[in-house]
Motif scaffolding. Structure first.
Motif, mmCIF file in Angstrom:
data_model
loop_
_atom_site.group_PDB
_atom_site.id
_atom_site.type_symbol
_atom_site.label_atom_id
_atom_site.label_comp_id
_atom_site.label_asym_id
_atom_site.label_seq_id
_atom_site.Cartn_x
_atom_site.Cartn_y
_atom_site.Cartn_z
ATOM 1 N N MET A 144 -41.078 30.503 30.809
ATOM 2 C CA MET A 144 -41.353 29.121 31.199
ATOM 3 C C MET A 144 -40.622 28.098 30.345
ATOM 4 S SD MET A 144 -45.469 29.355 31.592
ATOM 5 C CE MET A 144 -45.646 30.217 30.018
ATOM 6 N N SER A 145 -39.846 28.547 29.357
ATOM 7 C CA SER A 145 -39.201 27.620 28.435
ATOM 8 C C SER A 145 -38.325 26.605 29.173
ATOM 9 C CB SER A 145 -38.322 28.393 27.440
ATOM 10 O OG SER A 145 -39.100 29.111 26.535
ATOM 11 N N THR A 146 -38.269 25.410 28.618
ATOM 12 C CA THR A 146 -37.367 24.386 29.140
ATOM 13 C C THR A 146 -35.930 24.841 28.922
ATOM 14 O OG1 THR A 146 -38.943 22.607 28.731
ATOM 15 C CG2 THR A 146 -36.601 22.005 28.853
ATOM 16 N N TYR A 178 -33.396 30.203 40.299
ATOM 17 C CA TYR A 178 -34.739 30.370 39.757
ATOM 18 C C TYR A 178 -35.695 29.267 40.207
ATOM 19 C CZ TYR A 178 -32.306 33.555 36.580
ATOM 20 O OH TYR A 178 -31.552 34.573 36.055
ATOM 21 N N GLY A 179 -36.992 29.522 40.042
ATOM 22 C CA GLY A 179 -37.991 28.523 40.385
ATOM 23 C C GLY A 179 -39.353 28.870 39.816
ATOM 24 N N LEU A 180 -39.444 28.947 38.492
ATOM 25 C CA LEU A 180 -40.710 29.350 37.873
ATOM 26 C C LEU A 180 -41.546 28.150 37.443
ATOM 27 C CD1 LEU A 180 -42.555 31.613 36.940
ATOM 28 C CD2 LEU A 180 -41.340 31.621 34.749
ATOM 29 N N SER A 181 -41.047 27.366 36.488
ATOM 30 C CA SER A 181 -41.828 26.256 35.967
ATOM 31 C C SER A 181 -40.926 25.035 35.831
ATOM 32 C CB SER A 181 -42.442 26.629 34.609
ATOM 33 O OG SER A 181 -43.347 25.634 34.164
ATOM 34 N N GLY A 182 -41.491 23.958 35.315
ATOM 35 C CA GLY A 182 -40.713 22.743 35.132
ATOM 36 C C GLY A 182 -41.582 21.642 34.567
ATOM 37 N N GLY A 205 -41.292 22.507 24.433
ATOM 38 C CA GLY A 205 -40.984 23.304 25.620
ATOM 39 C C GLY A 205 -39.740 24.152 25.474
ATOM 40 N N ARG A 206 -38.784 23.718 24.644
ATOM 41 C CA ARG A 206 -37.577 24.510 24.443
ATOM 42 C C ARG A 206 -37.702 25.502 23.301
ATOM 43 N NH1 ARG A 206 -33.996 27.104 26.921
ATOM 44 N NH2 ARG A 206 -35.036 28.683 25.729
ATOM 45 N N PHE A 207 -38.283 25.083 22.182
ATOM 46 C CA PHE A 207 -38.159 25.876 20.962
ATOM 47 C C PHE A 207 -39.381 26.717 20.613
ATOM 48 C CE2 PHE A 207 -35.054 22.376 20.376
ATOM 49 C CZ PHE A 207 -33.906 23.159 20.338
ATOM 50 N N GLN A 244 -44.719 19.510 29.114
ATOM 51 C CA GLN A 244 -43.543 20.374 29.079
ATOM 52 C C GLN A 244 -43.797 21.609 29.937
ATOM 53 O OE1 GLN A 244 -44.203 23.400 27.214
ATOM 54 N NE2 GLN A 244 -46.261 22.549 27.107
ATOM 55 N N SER A 245 -42.812 22.482 30.020
ATOM 56 C CA SER A 245 -42.845 23.549 31.030
ATOM 57 C C SER A 245 -43.637 24.780 30.620
ATOM 58 C CB SER A 245 -41.401 23.971 31.368
ATOM 59 O OG SER A 245 -40.698 24.354 30.190
#
Length: 477
Positions: free
Chosen positions: A280-282, A399-403, A270-272, A430-431
């Motif tokens: 949407m990245s973490t 913000y408030g897109l994904s999670g 989710g991050r990389f 993951q996000s």
């Protein structure tokens, strides 16, 4: 080249757009930029074409989507090469994006037959009420550079499928994969003249003019929140519909009962994925205090194994950021956060436009890496002690897109998820999720409108009330 009314032509502006490879900064190609006359020509052709395209048999529009999907798969190697050298994506990311674009076309092939109207009982005796769903006419689409093929296709395919014509302005960093290659695909698929048009120009020259052009009824934009707000102001003044998917600062919550190993795997992806250059990245990993140390150690260890460098190499996971300005933004966030007390666990340096996978621990909500969208391969780990604190931290940005949220107690997870101010959230995942048959979009400063399924059909169409007085009506005077 510009694609206007099914003709490839040079732009009319004196300036040029140099298309650079973000990994080595080599020149890929040069575009003679579009001017305002090209924008007018594109919109004029689209407006004229929309009058007949919206009335075509829905099966014709369906078959166009299917032919375009077939072309994408037949030319996937060529398209992947463009995504790697123009957008800096890895081979894995290119495969994902091509498959998403293909799936979007397949999904959109069903939209022509989902233009459902209905009847409503009338309050007036002898009257019948009909509601017709109609295409808007002309749609404007401003594409981003991070997932240029797919994030363009998710507007272009549905817009054309329901009977609109479209004018595309791709990002200057990805004019081919976000614009001209898509126009070429539809040209080969046999799209009628004027239904799809692409103008490649500089935002400083044509940006506001393109956005506010009176011919279009809706502006679709994916990109940063500041730019999106500017587009929203111009579109709002013109009373246009808006479909804006903007920035994200997405929280990944790990509760005390989570499977730590599963959470590590999810958070790494989710991050990389694509160097963190995904809305949407973490962006913030919130970890319960009781498992924080275990998660940190395992997450950092795995981050250190990620291969970074040349995106053309199959083993590369983290390629370059889009340009040096993006690199400096990420390095500045890292420096400010470390200066404020965060601990650098790994990474923190750049080699050209490639930023090493970076993890900061002991991050607090007042630090830059918590408050700002990173859009690069760096992430902060944050401690919390209660569910209430986790919710407060998750909601602690504009913000408030994904999670995402990890727990073994699904009901507990669902109850917490519902309290997070976000358009999308994924439990034990993951996000970074985008499925074409779901409502995709954000809350707060992460945008307005929804993509996907019947939600995007609603955005790209309008309804009209037509009533018929079947019997003579008695009027009061």
């Amino acid at each position: 080249m510009q694609f206007i009314n099914s003709e490839w032509r040079e732009g009319s502006d004196e300036g040029q757009i140099e298309n650079l490879n973000p990994f080595d900064n080599n020149l890929i190609n040069t575009f003679k930029a579009a001017g305002k006359d090209d924008v007018d020509a594109a919109y004029d052709c689209a407006k004229e074409a929309s009058k007949t395209w919206s009335k075509t048999n829905p099966l014709i529009r369906r078959d166009l989507m299917l032919r375009a999907a077939d072309i994408i798969m037949k030319r996937k190697d060529e398209i992947a090469d463009w995504l790697i050298k123009e957008a800096g994506g890895t081979a894995l990311k290119a495969q994902v994006e091509i498959k998403q674009s293909y799936d979007m076309l397949i999904e959109a092939s069903g939209y022509p037959t989902r233009m459902h109207g209905f009847t409503i009982p009338s309050f007036t005796d002898g009257k019948e009420t009909y509601v017709y769903r109609k295409a808007l006419g002309v749609v404007s689409m401003i594409s981003p550079w991070n997932f240029p093929l797919y994030l363009s296709m998710r507007t272009i395919a549905p817009a054309i499928a329901v009977g609109n014509a479209i004018v595309i302005k791709p990002a200057s960093q990805s004019p081919v994969t976000g614009g001209t290659i898509i126009a070429k695909i539809f040209e080969e698929a046999g799209i009628p003249k004027g239904v799809i048009n692409c103008v490649v120009g500089k935002s400083a020259v044509i940006g506001d003019y393109f956005t506010g052009h009176p011919a279009s009824r809706l502006i679709s934009f994916t990109g940063s929140t500041p730019v999106g707000k500017g587009i929203g102001r111009i579109g709002g003044e013109a009373l246009k519909k808006l479909a804006l998917e903007l920035g994200g600062n997405n929280a990944f919550i790990i509760l005390d009962d989570a499977d730590v190993d599963r959470a590590v795997d999810s958070a790494i992806f989710g991050r990389f994925m694509h160097q963190g250059q995904i809305c949407m990245s973490t962006n913030r990993i919130l970890v319960h205090d009781s498992i924080y140390d275990e998660f940190r150690d395992k997450f950092v260890a795995k981050a250190k194994t990620l291969a970074y460098g040349d995106p053309a190499k199959q083993e590369t996971i983290i390629g370059p950021l889009i340009d040096n300005k993006a690199v400096q933004h990420v390095l500045n966030l890292i420096e400010k956060s470390v200066g404020a007390g965060a601990k650098l666990e790994t990474g923190g340096k750049a080699e050209g436009n490639v930023v090493q996978p970076t993890v900061l621990s002991e991050v607090t909500k007042d630090m830059a890496i918590f408050q700002e969208e990173v859009f690069g391969p760096a992430v902060g780990l944050v401690r919390f002690k209660t569910d209430e604190e986790a919710i407060e931290l998750a909601n602690g940005t504009e913000y408030g897109l994904s999670g995402a949220l990890h727990t073994r107690n699904l009901q507990r997870g669902i109850e917490i998820a519902k309290q997070v101010e976000t358009g999308m959230i994924h439990i034990n995942d993951q996000s970074v999720n985008d499925e074409m048959n779901t409502p995709f979009g954000g809350e707060k400063n992460s945008g307005v409108g929804r993509f996907g399924n019947d939600f995007i059909v609603d955005e790209l169409t309008t309804v009209q009330w037509v009533s018929v007085q079947m019997q003579p009506r008695k009027y009061p005077f």
